[in-house]
Structure formats: C-alpha cells, structure tokens
Design an enzyme around this catalytic site. Sequence first.
Site, mmCIF file in Angstrom:
data_model
loop_
_atom_site.group_PDB
_atom_site.id
_atom_site.type_symbol
_atom_site.label_atom_id
_atom_site.label_comp_id
_atom_site.label_asym_id
_atom_site.label_seq_id
_atom_site.Cartn_x
_atom_site.Cartn_y
_atom_site.Cartn_z
ATOM 1 N N GLN A 1 -30.822 3.006 54.525
ATOM 2 C CA GLN A 1 -30.455 2.030 53.341
ATOM 3 C C GLN A 1 -31.234 2.319 52.207
ATOM 4 O O GLN A 1 -31.760 1.674 51.291
ATOM 5 C CB GLN A 1 -30.512 0.597 53.640
ATOM 6 C CG GLN A 1 -29.743 0.331 55.117
ATOM 7 C CD GLN A 1 -29.925 -0.991 55.693
ATOM 8 O OE1 GLN A 1 -30.597 -1.899 55.181
ATOM 9 N NE2 GLN A 1 -29.598 -1.221 56.760
ATOM 10 N N ILE A 2 -31.456 3.750 52.036
ATOM 11 C CA ILE A 2 -32.042 4.132 50.828
ATOM 12 C C ILE A 2 -31.173 3.809 49.358
ATOM 13 O O ILE A 2 -32.135 3.234 48.314
ATOM 14 C CB ILE A 2 -32.041 5.727 50.693
ATOM 15 C CG1 ILE A 2 -32.882 6.401 51.858
ATOM 16 C CG2 ILE A 2 -32.547 6.288 49.253
ATOM 17 C CD1 ILE A 2 -32.541 7.770 52.034
ATOM 18 N N ASP B 1 -18.630 5.340 49.123
ATOM 19 C CA ASP B 1 -18.994 5.366 50.538
ATOM 20 C C ASP B 1 -17.864 5.372 51.025
ATOM 21 O O ASP B 1 -16.720 5.551 50.452
ATOM 22 C CB ASP B 1 -19.907 4.109 50.903
ATOM 23 C CG ASP B 1 -20.743 4.140 52.055
ATOM 24 O OD1 ASP B 1 -20.240 4.755 53.216
ATOM 25 O OD2 ASP B 1 -22.145 4.248 51.998
ATOM 26 N N GLY C 1 -23.625 11.162 54.155
ATOM 27 C CA GLY C 1 -23.482 12.047 54.912
ATOM 28 C C GLY C 1 -23.417 11.830 56.382
ATOM 29 O O GLY C 1 -23.524 10.469 56.648
ATOM 30 N N GLN D 1 -16.805 16.937 48.478
ATOM 31 C CA GLN D 1 -17.462 16.322 47.500
ATOM 32 C C GLN D 1 -17.892 17.297 46.158
ATOM 33 O O GLN D 1 -17.872 17.033 45.110
ATOM 34 C CB GLN D 1 -18.613 15.561 47.820
ATOM 35 C CG GLN D 1 -18.341 14.202 48.751
ATOM 36 C CD GLN D 1 -19.423 13.306 49.362
ATOM 37 O OE1 GLN D 1 -20.834 13.930 49.103
ATOM 38 N NE2 GLN D 1 -19.120 12.377 50.077
ATOM 39 N N ASN E 1 -29.634 14.663 55.003
ATOM 40 C CA ASN E 1 -30.086 15.901 55.836
ATOM 41 C C ASN E 1 -28.817 16.533 56.365
ATOM 42 O O ASN E 1 -27.789 15.806 56.749
ATOM 43 C CB ASN E 1 -30.978 15.233 56.855
ATOM 44 C CG ASN E 1 -32.367 15.242 56.373
ATOM 45 O OD1 ASN E 1 -32.825 16.231 55.372
ATOM 46 N ND2 ASN E 1 -32.986 14.007 56.402
ATOM 47 N N ASP F 1 -41.853 13.991 50.694
ATOM 48 C CA ASP F 1 -42.816 14.845 51.330
ATOM 49 C C ASP F 1 -44.034 15.201 50.539
ATOM 50 O O ASP F 1 -45.349 15.041 50.865
ATOM 51 C CB ASP F 1 -42.341 16.024 51.854
ATOM 52 C CG ASP F 1 -41.109 15.883 52.774
ATOM 53 O OD1 ASP F 1 -40.999 14.811 53.488
ATOM 54 O OD2 ASP F 1 -40.165 16.714 52.585
ATOM 55 N N ARG G 1 -45.944 11.924 50.046
ATOM 56 C CA ARG G 1 -46.792 11.588 51.002
ATOM 57 C C ARG G 1 -47.796 12.493 51.354
ATOM 58 O O ARG G 1 -48.918 11.821 51.621
ATOM 59 C CB ARG G 1 -45.705 11.703 52.445
ATOM 60 C CG ARG G 1 -44.683 10.789 52.737
ATOM 61 C CD ARG G 1 -43.746 11.216 53.619
ATOM 62 N NE ARG G 1 -42.589 10.242 54.120
ATOM 63 C CZ ARG G 1 -41.832 10.359 54.745
ATOM 64 N NH1 ARG G 1 -41.563 11.885 55.157
ATOM 65 N NH2 ARG G 1 -40.954 9.454 55.061
ATOM 66 N N HIS H 1 -36.964 20.994 54.248
ATOM 67 C CA HIS H 1 -37.284 19.852 54.581
ATOM 68 C C HIS H 1 -36.914 19.604 56.134
ATOM 69 O O HIS H 1 -35.807 19.026 56.412
ATOM 70 C CB HIS H 1 -36.676 18.387 53.499
ATOM 71 C CG HIS H 1 -36.748 16.996 54.147
ATOM 72 N ND1 HIS H 1 -37.678 16.404 54.205
ATOM 73 C CD2 HIS H 1 -35.853 16.608 54.926
ATOM 74 C CE1 HIS H 1 -37.596 15.293 54.777
ATOM 75 N NE2 HIS H 1 -36.354 15.086 55.147
ATOM 76 N N SER I 1 -37.435 5.619 56.262
ATOM 77 C CA SER I 1 -38.145 5.432 55.022
ATOM 78 C C SER I 1 -37.017 5.051 53.942
ATOM 79 O O SER I 1 -35.953 5.728 54.089
ATOM 80 C CB SER I 1 -38.757 6.444 54.662
ATOM 81 O OG SER I 1 -39.671 6.940 55.503
HETATM 82 P P1 NAX Z 1 -27.710 5.065 55.678
HETATM 83 O O1 NAX Z 1 -27.336 5.539 56.944
HETATM 84 O O2 NAX Z 1 -28.527 3.872 55.331
HETATM 85 O O3 NAX Z 1 -26.731 5.598 54.633
HETATM 86 C C1 NAX Z 1 -26.072 6.637 54.673
HETATM 87 C C2 NAX Z 1 -24.630 6.151 54.161
HETATM 88 O O4 NAX Z 1 -23.841 7.187 54.042
HETATM 89 C C3 NAX Z 1 -23.869 5.246 55.078
HETATM 90 O O5 NAX Z 1 -23.522 4.046 54.233
HETATM 91 C C4 NAX Z 1 -22.631 6.000 55.301
HETATM 92 O O6 NAX Z 1 -21.507 5.262 55.621
HETATM 93 C C5 NAX Z 1 -22.446 6.958 54.013
HETATM 94 N N1 NAX Z 1 -21.547 8.032 54.331
HETATM 95 C C6 NAX Z 1 -21.257 8.758 55.296
HETATM 96 N N2 NAX Z 1 -20.372 9.612 55.012
HETATM 97 C C7 NAX Z 1 -20.107 9.602 54.020
HETATM 98 C C8 NAX Z 1 -19.266 10.407 53.065
HETATM 99 N N3 NAX Z 1 -18.266 11.154 53.518
HETATM 100 N N4 NAX Z 1 -19.112 9.952 51.635
HETATM 101 C C9 NAX Z 1 -19.715 8.955 51.328
HETATM 102 N N5 NAX Z 1 -20.834 8.391 52.074
HETATM 103 C C10 NAX Z 1 -20.682 8.434 53.467
HETATM 104 O O7 NAX Z 1 -28.809 6.296 55.484
HETATM 105 P P2 NAX Z 1 -30.186 6.355 54.381
HETATM 106 O O8 NAX Z 1 -31.518 5.993 55.079
HETATM 107 O O9 NAX Z 1 -29.812 5.801 53.162
HETATM 108 O O10 NAX Z 1 -30.464 7.938 54.380
HETATM 109 C C11 NAX Z 1 -29.535 8.709 53.652
HETATM 110 C C12 NAX Z 1 -29.715 10.272 53.832
HETATM 111 O O11 NAX Z 1 -30.954 10.664 53.406
HETATM 112 C C13 NAX Z 1 -29.767 10.585 55.397
HETATM 113 O O12 NAX Z 1 -28.920 11.713 55.515
HETATM 114 C C14 NAX Z 1 -31.156 10.980 55.755
HETATM 115 O O13 NAX Z 1 -31.360 11.779 56.744
HETATM 116 C C15 NAX Z 1 -31.671 11.494 54.445
HETATM 117 N N6 NAX Z 1 -33.186 11.136 54.388
HETATM 118 C C16 NAX Z 1 -33.471 12.388 53.487
HETATM 119 C C17 NAX Z 1 -34.956 12.691 52.966
HETATM 120 C C18 NAX Z 1 -35.443 13.765 52.468
HETATM 121 O O14 NAX Z 1 -36.749 13.857 52.053
HETATM 122 N N7 NAX Z 1 -34.630 14.681 52.055
HETATM 123 C C19 NAX Z 1 -35.861 11.311 53.358
HETATM 124 C C20 NAX Z 1 -35.301 10.148 53.472
HETATM 125 C C21 NAX Z 1 -33.690 10.169 54.391
HETATM 126 O O15 NAX Z 1 -34.166 10.183 55.652
#
Ligand code: NAX
Length: 335
Positions: free
Chosen positions: A19-20, A46, A93, A116, A135, A163, A166, A191, A246
Amino acid sequence: EKDPLIVLVTGAAGMSFGQIAYALFPMIAKGAMLGPDQPVILHMLDIEPAGDILKGVKLELMDGAFPLLKGVITTTDVIEACKGVDIAIMLGGFPRRKGMSNKDLISKNIGIYKAQASALEQHADTNCKVLVVANPANTNALILKEYAPSIPEENITSLTRLDHNRALNQLSENLNVHVGDVKNVIMWGNHSSNQYPDANHAMVNIGVGHKSVKELVADDNWLNTEFITNVQRRGEVIIKSRRLSSALSAASATCDHMRDWILGTPKGTWVSMGVYSDGSYGIQPGLIYSFPVTCEKGEWSIVQGLKIDRFAREKMDALEKELIEEKNFAYSCLH
Ligand code: NAX
C-alpha cells in the site's frame, strides 16, 4: 502562484502488498515531491475491483484540506488517467504471488505496461516524466519505453532510491553518525535480490569537511559482506515484522527520486536512479540500469570517472547480465 502539475499514480488503491500509494498521497499533497510552492492535481488509477477503495482514499484526501491539492480524479480508465499528465508514478502492476519467478512476473506485466505506455504516449504531456516503481521495476520501465517511443528516453526511469536510502541508513548505524551526514553511496544495476550497494565512494560529513566511509569504517571487509546483505534483506525483515511490505519508506524514496530529478541534487551529492544506459561504465546501452546521477533543471546525468575495483566490477557485470536476460525474455514475449 504556479500552475498545477498533473501527477498520475497507478496502483493508487494500494490494495494488497504494501500500500505504497496510501503513504505517498499525503506526501505529494504536502509538497514533499514537487516543492512547497507547487500545486498539484492527482490522477489516481487502479483496476475495476479497486474502484470503491479509490473513492474512499479521495474522500480522505479532501478531508486533508491540503492547500496545494487543486484536484483529485479517481478512475479505472487508463486513458482518462493519462490525460495531460506531467508526472507519472507507476506503482501498479501484477503482484508477485508465492512461487512466481521473475519471468512469470514479467509476462504478467507486459500487457499492463504496454497499455499504459500507449495511453501515456497519446494523452500525457509530451515532456512527461515517468518513474516506474512496480516490480520488476527496471524491466517494466524498459517495456514502457518500448511502447511509448515518442516520450524522450531520458524521461523514463525506475526506482532504486529506496535501496540507496537503506544503504545510507546502514552506514549511518555502523559509523554512529546521523544519516543526513552520509552521502554518495551507489546502487548499481537492477532492483533485485542481487542488488549491489557500493560504499566505495561514500562520504561522511565530519563538520570540518568530509571523510570517506572507507577511512572511517572499522572493518573494511564489512562493506563487501554484511553491509550488502543487510541492504538486500531489509525488505524481508520489514515484511516479517510489519506483515506488509515497505510502504512509507518506498513512498518517501519515490518523493526523493522525483524531487531530486526535478528540483536538482545538492552540490557535491549524487543519488541512484534507474536510467537508460548510454554505455557509461561499459554497461550495455539500451538497458534501464541504476547509476549514480546528479540532476539539474530536470535533467539527470551519470556521474563519470569513478574508479571501480574488481569486486564492484563483478557485481556490476552480474547485474547487467541479469537485466539482459530479463530484457531478452521480455522481448521474446513482445515480438
Ligand atoms: P499493492 O499491492 O499494495 O498495490 C498495487 C496496486 O496496483 C493494487 O491496488 C492493484 O490493484 C494495482 N494494479 C494492479 N494492476 C493494475 C493495473 N493494470 N493498473 C493500475 N493498477 C493496477 O503494492 P505496493 O506495496 O503499493 O507496491 C507497488 C509496487 O511497488 C509492487 O510492484 C512492488 O513490488 C513494488 N516495489 C518496488 C520497490 C522498488 O524499490 N522498486 C520497493 C517497494 C515495492 O515493493
């Protein structure tokens, strides 16, 4: 007063993993991303099942009574979401489910990033700046670039700032100095779980100038062992304890990335960003690879001429190889 900038956030409901978005919106609305004098309009995208959640988050944003927030649009329509966008933060994603490999994740995300990217290309501002967080972030950014050829390639970046931050924190704890006095670590490459924080060039402010981390650290070996694994495993440690991944640190890093890109890095300081490789440090051109960069007037440039030791070189090459494999796999799904 400045004209408002339109900021798109995908994955705006933050429905499951960490839930970033929910942590990010108040930061954007308070000016932590674009500055305290920059009004913003939020576009929250979303998927259909998250439509209601989006509306709830909007109600809370309205109740925040943020002076800088000039409008909020919630939508599940990618075209409406991309209209006039100046800044796009891609959190959305396909989530990684248990047992899913990177390849599974890439193939699930291709369709999403393709749609997108086309919508951004057709409906966003021509100078739209994009940050991919979802990711696999580097490869998602690459796919986005592929399907949005008219967006300048230097406008498409991926997040390694979490990162990076951190790593700064690990150094600060080890050296017992404040994190604000540590700078210039580097996240090279991808990453991924093999990410490489490099502290060979990192500096500490000691009041009367700077000293290198290498000089200050008691055990030289620590930088090539525990320091690296501590940064690599930080995400897992947080999941175990918070029971969610996170979010506030990821949101803060997202703001840091955009703020430094748009408003500039402080003199003498660099940050890590996943950017389009131009061949610097021998890294294959055309990959989205994380480099040390400085930013000025909305443009990043890769810090040149850093001495790379053998240990760092091996890590950098391994991460390049990983990204080439991800790229080849992604392209084999595309064409
Ligand atoms: P969440 O699962 O809380 O939120 C992701 C949201 O994306 C969900 O509400 C979902 O419905 C939505 N979604 C899915 N398909 C979609 C689409 N086609 N169009 C629009 N929205 C869509 O994940 P959250 O913890 O907020 O993390 C978001 C992303 O950041 C994840 O992919 C996670 O792996 C990635 N991260 C990357 C990091 C980095 O350093 N690059 C660190 C933090 C994070 O883990």
